[in-house]
Design an enzyme around this catalytic site. Structure first.
Site, PDB file in Angstrom:
ATOM      1  CD  GLU A 249      -3.974  -8.969   3.611  1.00 31.96           C
ATOM      2  OE1 GLU A 249      -4.000  -8.871   2.377  1.00 31.96           O
ATOM      3  OE2 GLU A 249      -2.931  -9.141   4.257  1.00 31.96           O
TER       4      GLU A 249
ATOM      5  N   GLY B 118       3.256  -3.324   8.248  1.00 29.23           N
ATOM      6  CA  GLY B 118       3.644  -3.567   9.630  1.00 29.23           C
ATOM      7  C   GLY B 118       5.149  -3.716   9.736  1.00 29.23           C
TER       8      GLY B 118
ATOM      9  CB  THR C 100      -0.885  -0.008   1.258  1.00 29.39           C
ATOM     10  OG1 THR C 100      -1.513  -1.278   1.340  1.00 29.39           O
ATOM     11  CG2 THR C 100      -1.926   1.090   1.216  1.00 29.39           C
TER      12      THR C 100
HETATM   13  C1  3IX Z   1      -8.790 -19.407  13.111  1.00 27.11           C
HETATM   14  C2  3IX Z   1      -7.362 -19.059  12.926  1.00 27.11           C
HETATM   15  C3  3IX Z   1      -7.106 -17.743  12.232  1.00 27.11           C
HETATM   16  C4  3IX Z   1      -5.687 -17.335  12.449  1.00 27.11           C
HETATM   17  C5  3IX Z   1      -5.426 -16.013  11.771  1.00 27.11           C
HETATM   18  C6  3IX Z   1      -4.090 -15.564  12.075  1.00 27.11           C
HETATM   19  C7  3IX Z   1      -3.697 -14.358  11.773  1.00 27.11           C
HETATM   20  C8  3IX Z   1      -4.651 -13.383  11.173  1.00 27.11           C
HETATM   21  C9  3IX Z   1      -4.154 -12.750   9.946  1.00 27.11           C
HETATM   22  C10 3IX Z   1      -3.766 -11.501   9.888  1.00 27.11           C
HETATM   23  C11 3IX Z   1      -3.735 -10.612  11.026  1.00 27.11           C
HETATM   24  C12 3IX Z   1      -2.388 -10.330  11.527  1.00 27.11           C
HETATM   25  C13 3IX Z   1      -1.504  -9.412  11.104  1.00 27.11           C
HETATM   26  C14 3IX Z   1      -1.637  -8.764   9.821  1.00 27.11           C
HETATM   27  C15 3IX Z   1      -2.264  -7.459   9.912  1.00 27.11           C
HETATM   28  C16 3IX Z   1      -2.463  -6.741   8.847  1.00 27.11           C
HETATM   29  C17 3IX Z   1      -2.021  -7.155   7.489  1.00 27.11           C
HETATM   30  C18 3IX Z   1      -2.565  -6.260   6.427  1.00 27.11           C
HETATM   31  C19 3IX Z   1      -1.762  -6.448   5.172  1.00 27.11           C
HETATM   32  C20 3IX Z   1      -2.331  -5.701   3.988  1.00 27.11           C
HETATM   33  O1  3IX Z   1      -3.300  -5.037   4.072  1.00 27.11           O
HETATM   34  S1  3IX Z   1      -1.466  -5.918   2.511  1.00 27.11           S
HETATM   35  C21 3IX Z   1      -2.274  -4.905   1.334  1.00 27.11           C
HETATM   36  C22 3IX Z   1      -3.584  -5.451   0.892  1.00 27.11           C
HETATM   37  N1  3IX Z   1      -4.074  -4.700  -0.232  1.00 27.11           N
HETATM   38  C23 3IX Z   1      -5.136  -5.061  -0.885  1.00 27.11           C
HETATM   39  O2  3IX Z   1      -5.778  -6.043  -0.566  1.00 27.11           O
HETATM   40  C24 3IX Z   1      -5.480  -4.242  -2.105  1.00 27.11           C
HETATM   41  C25 3IX Z   1      -6.883  -4.473  -2.560  1.00 27.11           C
HETATM   42  N2  3IX Z   1      -6.966  -4.314  -3.977  1.00 27.11           N
HETATM   43  C26 3IX Z   1      -6.876  -5.339  -4.842  1.00 27.11           C
HETATM   44  O3  3IX Z   1      -6.717  -6.473  -4.483  1.00 27.11           O
HETATM   45  C27 3IX Z   1      -6.983  -4.969  -6.292  1.00 27.11           C
HETATM   46  O4  3IX Z   1      -6.652  -3.666  -6.538  1.00 27.11           O
HETATM   47  C28 3IX Z   1      -8.345  -5.275  -6.892  1.00 27.11           C
HETATM   48  C29 3IX Z   1      -8.659  -6.756  -6.717  1.00 27.11           C
HETATM   49  C30 3IX Z   1      -9.410  -4.451  -6.208  1.00 27.11           C
HETATM   50  C31 3IX Z   1      -8.298  -4.946  -8.395  1.00 27.11           C
HETATM   51  O5  3IX Z   1      -7.176  -5.613  -8.982  1.00 27.11           O
HETATM   52  P1  3IX Z   1      -6.264  -4.877 -10.066  1.00 27.11           P
HETATM   53  O6  3IX Z   1      -5.806  -3.620  -9.511  1.00 27.11           O
HETATM   54  O7  3IX Z   1      -5.208  -5.817 -10.552  1.00 27.11           O
HETATM   55  O8  3IX Z   1      -7.303  -4.586 -11.201  1.00 27.11           O
HETATM   56  P2  3IX Z   1      -7.563  -5.304 -12.582  1.00 27.11           P
HETATM   57  O9  3IX Z   1      -8.853  -4.775 -13.026  1.00 27.11           O
HETATM   58  O10 3IX Z   1      -6.396  -5.159 -13.476  1.00 27.11           O
HETATM   59  O11 3IX Z   1      -7.655  -6.863 -12.304  1.00 27.11           O
HETATM   60  C32 3IX Z   1      -8.830  -7.347 -12.022  1.00 27.11           C
HETATM   61  C33 3IX Z   1      -8.868  -8.809 -12.516  1.00 27.11           C
HETATM   62  O12 3IX Z   1      -8.023  -9.578 -11.714  1.00 27.11           O
HETATM   63  C34 3IX Z   1      -8.775 -10.471 -10.929  1.00 27.11           C
HETATM   64  N3  3IX Z   1      -8.162 -10.531  -9.619  1.00 27.11           N
HETATM   65  C35 3IX Z   1      -7.922  -9.514  -8.777  1.00 27.11           C
HETATM   66  N4  3IX Z   1      -7.332  -9.974  -7.682  1.00 27.11           N
HETATM   67  C36 3IX Z   1      -7.151 -11.291  -7.856  1.00 27.11           C
HETATM   68  C37 3IX Z   1      -6.575 -12.309  -7.058  1.00 27.11           C
HETATM   69  N5  3IX Z   1      -6.078 -12.027  -5.859  1.00 27.11           N
HETATM   70  N6  3IX Z   1      -6.575 -13.557  -7.534  1.00 27.11           N
HETATM   71  C38 3IX Z   1      -7.092 -13.842  -8.740  1.00 27.11           C
HETATM   72  N7  3IX Z   1      -7.646 -12.917  -9.538  1.00 27.11           N
HETATM   73  C39 3IX Z   1      -7.672 -11.673  -9.096  1.00 27.11           C
HETATM   74  C40 3IX Z   1     -10.157  -9.846 -10.923  1.00 27.11           C
HETATM   75  O13 3IX Z   1     -11.156 -10.770 -10.607  1.00 27.11           O
HETATM   76  C41 3IX Z   1     -10.250  -9.341 -12.322  1.00 27.11           C
HETATM   77  O14 3IX Z   1     -10.464 -10.439 -13.185  1.00 27.11           O
HETATM   78  P3  3IX Z   1     -11.105 -10.262 -14.642  1.00 27.11           P
HETATM   79  O15 3IX Z   1     -10.216  -9.353 -15.423  1.00 27.11           O
HETATM   80  O16 3IX Z   1     -11.190 -11.651 -15.183  1.00 27.11           O
HETATM   81  O17 3IX Z   1     -12.448  -9.658 -14.405  1.00 27.11           O
HETATM   82  C1  FAD Z   2      -3.974  -1.971  10.636  1.00 31.14           C
HETATM   83  C2  FAD Z   2      -3.593  -1.958   9.194  1.00 31.14           C
HETATM   84  C3  FAD Z   2      -2.531  -2.740   8.775  1.00 31.14           C
HETATM   85  C4  FAD Z   2      -2.120  -2.709   7.448  1.00 31.14           C
HETATM   86  N1  FAD Z   2      -1.036  -3.430   7.070  1.00 31.14           N
HETATM   87  C5  FAD Z   2      -0.593  -3.341   5.788  1.00 31.14           C
HETATM   88  C6  FAD Z   2       0.583  -4.023   5.383  1.00 31.14           C
HETATM   89  O1  FAD Z   2       1.216  -4.737   6.155  1.00 31.14           O
HETATM   90  N2  FAD Z   2       1.010  -3.887   4.114  1.00 31.14           N
HETATM   91  C7  FAD Z   2       0.353  -3.121   3.217  1.00 31.14           C
HETATM   92  O2  FAD Z   2       0.793  -3.040   2.068  1.00 31.14           O
HETATM   93  N3  FAD Z   2      -0.773  -2.480   3.564  1.00 31.14           N
HETATM   94  C8  FAD Z   2      -1.258  -2.557   4.822  1.00 31.14           C
HETATM   95  N4  FAD Z   2      -2.391  -1.896   5.192  1.00 31.14           N
HETATM   96  C9  FAD Z   2      -3.089  -1.069   4.212  1.00 31.14           C
HETATM   97  C10 FAD Z   2      -4.414  -1.668   3.786  1.00 31.14           C
HETATM   98  O3  FAD Z   2      -4.215  -2.777   2.978  1.00 31.14           O
HETATM   99  C11 FAD Z   2      -5.238  -0.577   3.087  1.00 31.14           C
HETATM  100  O4  FAD Z   2      -5.546   0.405   4.056  1.00 31.14           O
HETATM  101  C12 FAD Z   2      -6.489  -1.175   2.492  1.00 31.14           C
HETATM  102  O5  FAD Z   2      -6.166  -1.984   1.384  1.00 31.14           O
HETATM  103  C13 FAD Z   2      -7.517  -0.105   2.084  1.00 31.14           C
HETATM  104  O6  FAD Z   2      -6.967   0.818   1.236  1.00 31.14           O
HETATM  105  P1  FAD Z   2      -7.037   2.399   1.509  1.00 31.14           P
HETATM  106  O7  FAD Z   2      -6.627   2.635   2.902  1.00 31.14           O
HETATM  107  O8  FAD Z   2      -6.292   3.036   0.430  1.00 31.14           O
HETATM  108  O9  FAD Z   2      -8.583   2.762   1.398  1.00 31.14           O
HETATM  109  P2  FAD Z   2      -9.303   3.421   0.167  1.00 31.14           P
HETATM  110  O10 FAD Z   2      -9.194   2.469  -0.994  1.00 31.14           O
HETATM  111  O11 FAD Z   2      -8.829   4.801  -0.029  1.00 31.14           O
HETATM  112  O12 FAD Z   2     -10.805   3.421   0.681  1.00 31.14           O
HETATM  113  C14 FAD Z   2     -11.481   4.598   1.150  1.00 31.14           C
HETATM  114  C15 FAD Z   2     -12.954   4.520   0.754  1.00 31.14           C
HETATM  115  O13 FAD Z   2     -13.044   4.525  -0.669  1.00 31.14           O
HETATM  116  C16 FAD Z   2     -13.888   3.459  -1.095  1.00 31.14           C
HETATM  117  N5  FAD Z   2     -13.402   2.922  -2.386  1.00 31.14           N
HETATM  118  C17 FAD Z   2     -12.122   2.772  -2.784  1.00 31.14           C
HETATM  119  N6  FAD Z   2     -12.072   2.171  -3.994  1.00 31.14           N
HETATM  120  C18 FAD Z   2     -13.337   1.934  -4.361  1.00 31.14           C
HETATM  121  C19 FAD Z   2     -13.946   1.315  -5.493  1.00 31.14           C
HETATM  122  N7  FAD Z   2     -13.220   0.798  -6.485  1.00 31.14           N
HETATM  123  N8  FAD Z   2     -15.289   1.227  -5.523  1.00 31.14           N
HETATM  124  C20 FAD Z   2     -16.041   1.715  -4.511  1.00 31.14           C
HETATM  125  N9  FAD Z   2     -15.519   2.300  -3.410  1.00 31.14           N
HETATM  126  C21 FAD Z   2     -14.191   2.409  -3.328  1.00 31.14           C
HETATM  127  C22 FAD Z   2     -13.770   2.409  -0.011  1.00 31.14           C
HETATM  128  O14 FAD Z   2     -14.921   1.562   0.011  1.00 31.14           O
HETATM  129  C23 FAD Z   2     -13.661   3.251   1.244  1.00 31.14           C
HETATM  130  O15 FAD Z   2     -14.975   3.581   1.678  1.00 31.14           O
HETATM  131  C24 FAD Z   2      -2.828  -1.909   6.516  1.00 31.14           C
HETATM  132  C25 FAD Z   2      -3.916  -1.150   6.946  1.00 31.14           C
HETATM  133  C26 FAD Z   2      -4.302  -1.159   8.260  1.00 31.14           C
HETATM  134  C27 FAD Z   2      -5.462  -0.315   8.693  1.00 31.14           C
END
Ligand code: 3IX
Ligand code: FAD
Length: 646
Positions: free
Chosen positions: A414, A176, A138
């Site tokens: 995530e 983190g 991010t």
């Molecule tokens: C019971 C036990 C449980 C134990 C649990 C233990 C621990 C708990 C776990 C964690 C807690 C602990 C510590 C960790 C704390 C915090 C960690 C936070 C870390 C983070 O926070 S880390 C950053 C995460 N940050 C995001 O999460 C960004 C979100 N944003 C996106 O993810 C993309 O931005 C998206 C998907 C919105 C657009 O994607 P894009 O920008 O590429 O756009 P694009 O239009 O080009 O692609 C679209 C084409 O890709 C396909 N597609 C997309 N994603 C795919 C995938 N993953 N796999 C397969 N296909 C996929 C689509 O379905 C489509 O498909 P099609 O084209 O066919 O329609």
């Molecule tokens: C505690 C914590 C730990 C984290 N750890 C990590 C880490 O280890 N590594 C890392 O890389 N990142 C990490 N992140 C970042 C995290 O993955 C992002 O904050 C998250 O993916 C959301 O993105 P953003 O903050 O840019 O929100 P934004 O995308 O700016 O969202 C703001 C608002 O805009 C809306 N919005 C955005 N896009 C759209 C859309 N396409 N359509 C409709 N509405 C939309 C959302 O619904 C929301 O209401 C962490 C965040 C937190 C809070």
């Protein structure tokens, strides 16, 4: 032991232990989990309640604990990944650990994206914790992956990538372990031979291996947050930082700068899919903890009056039951959905490792949707549990404020939940495929018979009364037909396109319908998986009590979304009027088993860390003792008196 809670346990109609086995997946697994939980008796894990510490002290305590955990894991010989997870979730309690990201994102990225040579180099370093990693994706200005600005430009003359944060908005923000880690997986846009090839992952060293001083890189902590005080979420600014070609994961650039396409560009996103899948189970765990606290407390708390008799247990108030029992049912539902999600993740990722990527889109859609559905529900559920504990729920001693603050970012990280729900493109695609006569497989197969069903917005009076509200399979069928809301979303897109809007605008103008459709789809999955689980449970007493919970879950969901069910003509108005009556009957049926049902989650007191949720129910004396430990009570007269009041 508090006599109220003793009486509650005597009322149970089923064997609590046997239900614990079902939740754990068998008696052997329960036995092992309990053995691992004994680690809590280790004095090295005795610590002050973090609520009495400053942020810096909390961070230090968390680092100490993380380091202790590693040493103890070695000492106890725990090496199986599932057992490590169990051990960590026990020791971590309600807070996060400073090395959490190393385990949940850095290592899994290495495991899934290193080639053989890279594995040989990096895995020993990372598993021995010489290399402490973070996952830097991010940016200050972006989370949408295509929009990320950080660049990695290949320089064939030196065989290096040059990583750069060209703008303020491109500074990596949130990862983190900003102070803890010495390496990062950095996600950057790859440039080679003057062309951009999209997002790829690179290993970047951030700090000196001996002194831990930052290399010529700006790296640090982003400051205090809503929760996550133990975690040093960080910033990272890269100014033309050079790394060897070998540090690109999956190595897609040849020495001469030629780009070699991966089997799927989306494999780079694999670690997020993994965590999203885990978060479904985490939702179940946190919902179960919150219910345990609120229900045990409600059994020992007496207040007001129902009749002119001594104050009743607050659990006897119908409204209290209506707040808590649907959440208890949700905790059970999510536990089974969590088991399904984990199994599905490992099954499909196994196929992916064998080169079969056919189910990757479904895995992505299901994990994104269920992550959003379960975290949103749990997030609001924790707060209901807190409120249901009255004033004492507001005290940090209840653990509920901490559970909320630590859990609520799961709705954001995530993948922000709305954005995850909008990954329903797959759902609409499946709907169109089914409409064109293709036979769908897997969880989407229910769309196959949508055309015959003709589920549309008909007046309810024109439809036969299909549903017996006491029959779970009928309720599952109703949820399935409600999930046909995807048809409305698809139609909305179609209508927008007919107005000559671009595909993108048509999509955005239908986004509310799409999120609703995704929510309905996930809700159907949860009801179905809960019901399917019942058929596996042979013990008649347990089957009966879980069936009651499943009915409550399903009917409560219909009551909350009655508009959808009425509009689609799935239920008649008279049937809808029967639902609150049935819900009240179910609350009465659950009441005698409520405490036993939370006992079955089997949380040791040290893991719950809640004065209100204690197993022995001795709440008041322990609340008093906890308050006396407050740092403000360290002296009888606080120094501020001398400074300002005297
Ligand atoms: C019971 C036990 C449980 C134990 C649990 C233990 C621990 C708990 C776990 C964690 C807690 C602990 C510590 C960790 C704390 C915090 C960690 C936070 C870390 C983070 O926070 S880390 C950053 C995460 N940050 C995001 O999460 C960004 C979100 N944003 C996106 O993810 C993309 O931005 C998206 C998907 C919105 C657009 O994607 P894009 O920008 O590429 O756009 P694009 O239009 O080009 O692609 C679209 C084409 O890709 C396909 N597609 C997309 N994603 C795919 C995938 N993953 N796999 C397969 N296909 C996929 C689509 O379905 C489509 O498909 P099609 O084209 O066919 O329609
Ligand atoms: C505690 C914590 C730990 C984290 N750890 C990590 C880490 O280890 N590594 C890392 O890389 N990142 C990490 N992140 C970042 C995290 O993955 C992002 O904050 C998250 O993916 C959301 O993105 P953003 O903050 O840019 O929100 P934004 O995308 O700016 O969202 C703001 C608002 O805009 C809306 N919005 C955005 N896009 C759209 C859309 N396409 N359509 C409709 N509405 C939309 C959302 O619904 C929301 O209401 C962490 C965040 C937190 C809070």
């Amino acid at each position: 032991m508090n006599p109220d809670i003793v009486k509650e346990r005597q009322n149970a109609s089923f064997d609590v232990q046997k239900l614990t086995y079902i939740l754990d997946g068998g008696p052997e697994k329960t036995k092992r989990r309990r053995e691992i939980s004994l680690v809590l008796n280790d004095p090295d894990f005795d610590e002050e309640d973090p609520n009495f510490l400053s942020r810096s002290e909390r961070y230090e305590q968390a680092v100490r604990k993380s380091a202790q955990m590693i040493l103890k894991l070695r000492e106890y010989g725990i090496s199986d990944p599932a057992e490590i997870n169990c051990y960590k979730s026990v020791v971590r309690g309600n807070f996060h650990e400073s090395l959490g990201l190393h385990y949940v994102m850095f290592l899994p990225t290495l495991y899934s994206q290193c080639d053989q040579e890279q594995s040989k180099k990096w895995l020993p370093l990372a598993t021995s914790f010489e290399v402490l990693g973070t996952y830097a994706q991010t940016e200050l200005g972006h989370t949408h992956l295509r929009g990320l600005e950080t660049t990695a430009t290949f320089d064939p003359t030196t065989q290096e990538f040059v990583l750069n944060s060209p703008t303020v908005t491109s500074i990596k923000w949130w990862p983190g372990a900003g102070k803890t880690s010495n390496h990062a997986v950095v996600l950057a846009q790859l440039y080679t031979r003057g062309k951009c090839h999209g997002l790829h992952a690179f290993i970047v060293q951030l700090r000196h291996m001996d002194t831990h001083e930052p290399l010529p890189i700006l790296v640090g902590d982003i400051g205090p947050k809503f929760g996550f005080s133990e975690v040093d979420n960080g910033f990272l600014k890269l100014d033309h930082v050079r790394i060897p070609r070998e540090n690109m994961l999956m190595k897609h650039v040849e020495p001469d700068g030629r780009y070699v396409k991966p089997a799927s560009a989306k494999l780079t996103y694999g670690t997020m899919v993994f965590i999203r899948s885990l978060l479904v189970g985490l939702s179940a765990l946190v919902m179960a903890k919150s219910c345990t606290i609120a229900i045990r407390y409600s059994a020992v708390r007496h207040q007001s009056e129902i009749r002119s008799e001594p104050e009743p247990q607050i659990l006897d108030y119908q409204t209290q039951q209506y707040k808590l029992f649907p959440l208890l049912a949700t905790a059970y539902a999510f536990s089974f959905v969590g088991q399904y999600m984990t199994e599905t993740y490992y099954r499909i990722s196994g196929d992916i490792n064998q080169g079969d990527l056919s189910e990757l889109p479904e895995l992505h859609a299901v994990s994104a949707g269920l992550k959003a559905f379960t975290t949103w529900t749990t997030n609001t559920g924790i707060e209901v549990c807190r409120m249901s504990c009255g004033g004492h729920g507001y005290s940090r001693s209840s653990a509920l404020p901490d559970l909320y603050a630590e859990f609520t970012p799961t709705c954001t990280y995530e993948g922000e939940n709305t954005v995850m729900m909008l990954q329903t493109a797959y759902l609409v695609k499946s709907y169109r495929q089914a409409k064109a006569g293709e036979q769908l497989r897997g969880i989407m197969s229910y769309l196959n018979d949508m055309e015959q069903r003709h589920v549309r917005a008909h007046p309810a009076s024109a439809r036969p009364a299909l549903v017996d509200i006491n029959d779970l399979s009928d309720l599952v069928e109703s949820y399935k037909l409600r999930a046909a809301l995807v048809e409305s979303a698809a139609k909305s897109i179609q209508q927008e396109l007919q107005k000559r809007r671009s595909h993108e605008d048509a999509w955005n103008n239908s986004a509310i319908d799409l999120v609703k459709a995704s929510d309905a789809h996930c809700h159907y999955m949860v009801v179905k998986l809960f019901t399917d689980k019942l058929s596996e449970i042979g013990d008649p007493d347990i089957n009966l009590v879980l069936t009651t919970l499943a009915q409550l879950y399903a009917l409560h969901g219909i009551a909350l979304n009655s508009g959808d069910f009425l509009q689609a003509g799935l239920l008649t108005v008279p049937q809808m009027q029967q639902i609150p009556v049935r819900i009240k009957e179910l609350l009465c049926l659950i009441r005698p088993n409520a405490v036993a049902l939370v006992d079955a989650f089997d949380f040791p007191d040290k893991v719950l860390s809640s004065v209100l949720g204690r197993y022995d129910g001795n709440v008041y004396e322990n609340l008093f003792e906890w308050a006396r430990r407050s740092p403000l009570n360290a002296t009888e007269v606080h120094e501020s008196f001398h400074k300002y009041l005297k």
